[in-house]
Design a protein around this motif. Sequence first.
Motif, short mmCIF file in Angstrom:
data_model
loop_
_atom_site.label_atom_id
_atom_site.label_comp_id
_atom_site.label_asym_id
_atom_site.label_seq_id
_atom_site.Cartn_x
_atom_site.Cartn_y
_atom_site.Cartn_z
N VAL A 25 122.51 18.55 17.13
CA VAL A 25 121.85 19.40 16.13
C VAL A 25 122.70 19.49 14.87
N ARG A 26 124.01 19.68 15.07
CA ARG A 26 124.92 19.82 13.93
C ARG A 26 124.91 18.57 13.06
N GLU A 27 124.94 17.40 13.69
CA GLU A 27 124.91 16.15 12.94
C GLU A 27 123.62 15.99 12.16
N ALA A 28 122.50 16.35 12.78
CA ALA A 28 121.21 16.21 12.13
C ALA A 28 121.10 17.14 10.93
N VAL A 29 121.55 18.38 11.10
CA VAL A 29 121.50 19.34 10.00
C VAL A 29 122.40 18.89 8.85
N ARG A 30 123.57 18.41 9.19
CA ARG A 30 124.49 17.93 8.15
C ARG A 30 123.91 16.73 7.40
N ALA A 31 123.22 15.85 8.13
CA ALA A 31 122.61 14.68 7.48
C ALA A 31 121.54 15.12 6.49
N SER B 295 125.69 32.84 6.10
CA SER B 295 124.32 33.27 5.81
C SER B 295 123.29 32.49 6.62
N GLY B 296 123.50 31.19 6.75
CA GLY B 296 122.56 30.35 7.47
C GLY B 296 122.28 29.07 6.73
N THR B 297 121.28 28.34 7.18
CA THR B 297 120.89 27.08 6.55
C THR B 297 119.48 27.24 5.99
N TYR B 298 119.30 26.87 4.73
CA TYR B 298 118.05 27.11 4.02
C TYR B 298 117.43 25.79 3.55
N VAL B 299 116.10 25.79 3.45
CA VAL B 299 115.39 24.62 2.96
C VAL B 299 115.54 24.57 1.44
N LEU B 300 116.05 23.47 0.95
CA LEU B 300 116.31 23.31 -0.48
C LEU B 300 115.23 22.47 -1.16
N ALA B 301 114.69 21.47 -0.45
CA ALA B 301 113.69 20.58 -1.04
C ALA B 301 112.81 20.00 0.05
N THR B 302 111.68 19.43 -0.35
CA THR B 302 110.72 18.92 0.61
C THR B 302 110.87 17.44 0.90
N SER B 303 111.72 16.75 0.17
CA SER B 303 111.95 15.33 0.43
C SER B 303 113.33 14.97 -0.10
N GLU B 304 113.83 13.81 0.32
CA GLU B 304 115.13 13.36 -0.14
C GLU B 304 115.15 13.20 -1.66
N LEU B 305 114.07 12.64 -2.21
CA LEU B 305 114.02 12.45 -3.66
C LEU B 305 113.98 13.79 -4.37
N ALA B 306 113.22 14.74 -3.82
CA ALA B 306 113.17 16.08 -4.41
C ALA B 306 114.55 16.71 -4.40
N GLY C 63 113.17 27.45 0.41
CA GLY C 63 113.73 28.78 0.28
C GLY C 63 113.87 29.54 1.58
N SER C 64 113.19 29.06 2.63
CA SER C 64 113.25 29.76 3.92
C SER C 64 114.50 29.37 4.69
N ARG C 65 114.92 30.25 5.58
CA ARG C 65 116.06 29.96 6.44
C ARG C 65 115.56 29.34 7.74
N ILE C 66 116.14 28.24 8.14
CA ILE C 66 115.70 27.57 9.36
C ILE C 66 116.33 28.26 10.57
N PRO C 67 115.84 27.98 11.78
CA PRO C 67 116.45 28.59 12.97
C PRO C 67 117.95 28.30 13.05
N THR C 68 118.67 29.17 13.71
CA THR C 68 120.11 28.99 13.86
C THR C 68 120.40 27.80 14.76
#
Length: 224
Positions: free
Chosen positions: A51-57, A70-81, A31-36
């Motif tokens: 950085v852009r490639e890593a974030v997109r991955a 708005s920014g980029t937010y944490v959606l889950a804690t693992s790929e499976l999640a 739910g948190s927003r990561i650094p820009t």
Amino acid sequence: MPLTSPRRSALVDQVIAQLRNQITSGEWPVGSRIPTEPELVELLGVARNTVREAVRALAHNGLLDIRQGSGTYVLATSELAGVMHRRFAGADPRHIAEVRSTLESSAGRLAAERRTDKDLLQLDALLARREEAWASGDAERFVAADMALHMAVVTASHNEVLIELYADLGDLVRDWLRTDVGTELTPGTHLDHARLIEAIRRRDGATAASEAGGYPFACLGERR
């Protein structure tokens, strides 16, 4: 032939690993927003495109959610999640409750059988935190405290597969609880969890299983 050199691919993979570690370690909570992007470039000392490639991955894998403007937010804690969150976000709440009941009932029984003194200290502390969160009237704080207590019960089962599976479901369950609780705490939102913790303390597996397995349906409330 690859479109990028092995050296560049390795650098992107290193950045992905570092960003993933920030997420899985809890430094960047769900739910948190990561650094820009500019901030990440400065922190990591790599090019903007890397950085852009890593974030997109990580967004493709379901860990991050890129929101334009708005920014980029944490959606889950693992790929499976992340996969489970996307797959079951719109599932019938009763079906989610049935899955939770099955997992948490088993966890409660195993926790009663296998809990350690250290587990009990953690459970008592988190139960107190849950009550404090309720008394504060802060719905988001209460949801977080409630989830932490349930996760601690599962952890006390000392079944690594069950622990990992529940953790991967955690983000989805948290969203469901957040919707169920709403923005304002009401008397109907509160469920006493003291009986569950006491059953685990007494090593009463049957009662612990019954208590833990019943909570998801009690939370369902008017949705049934």
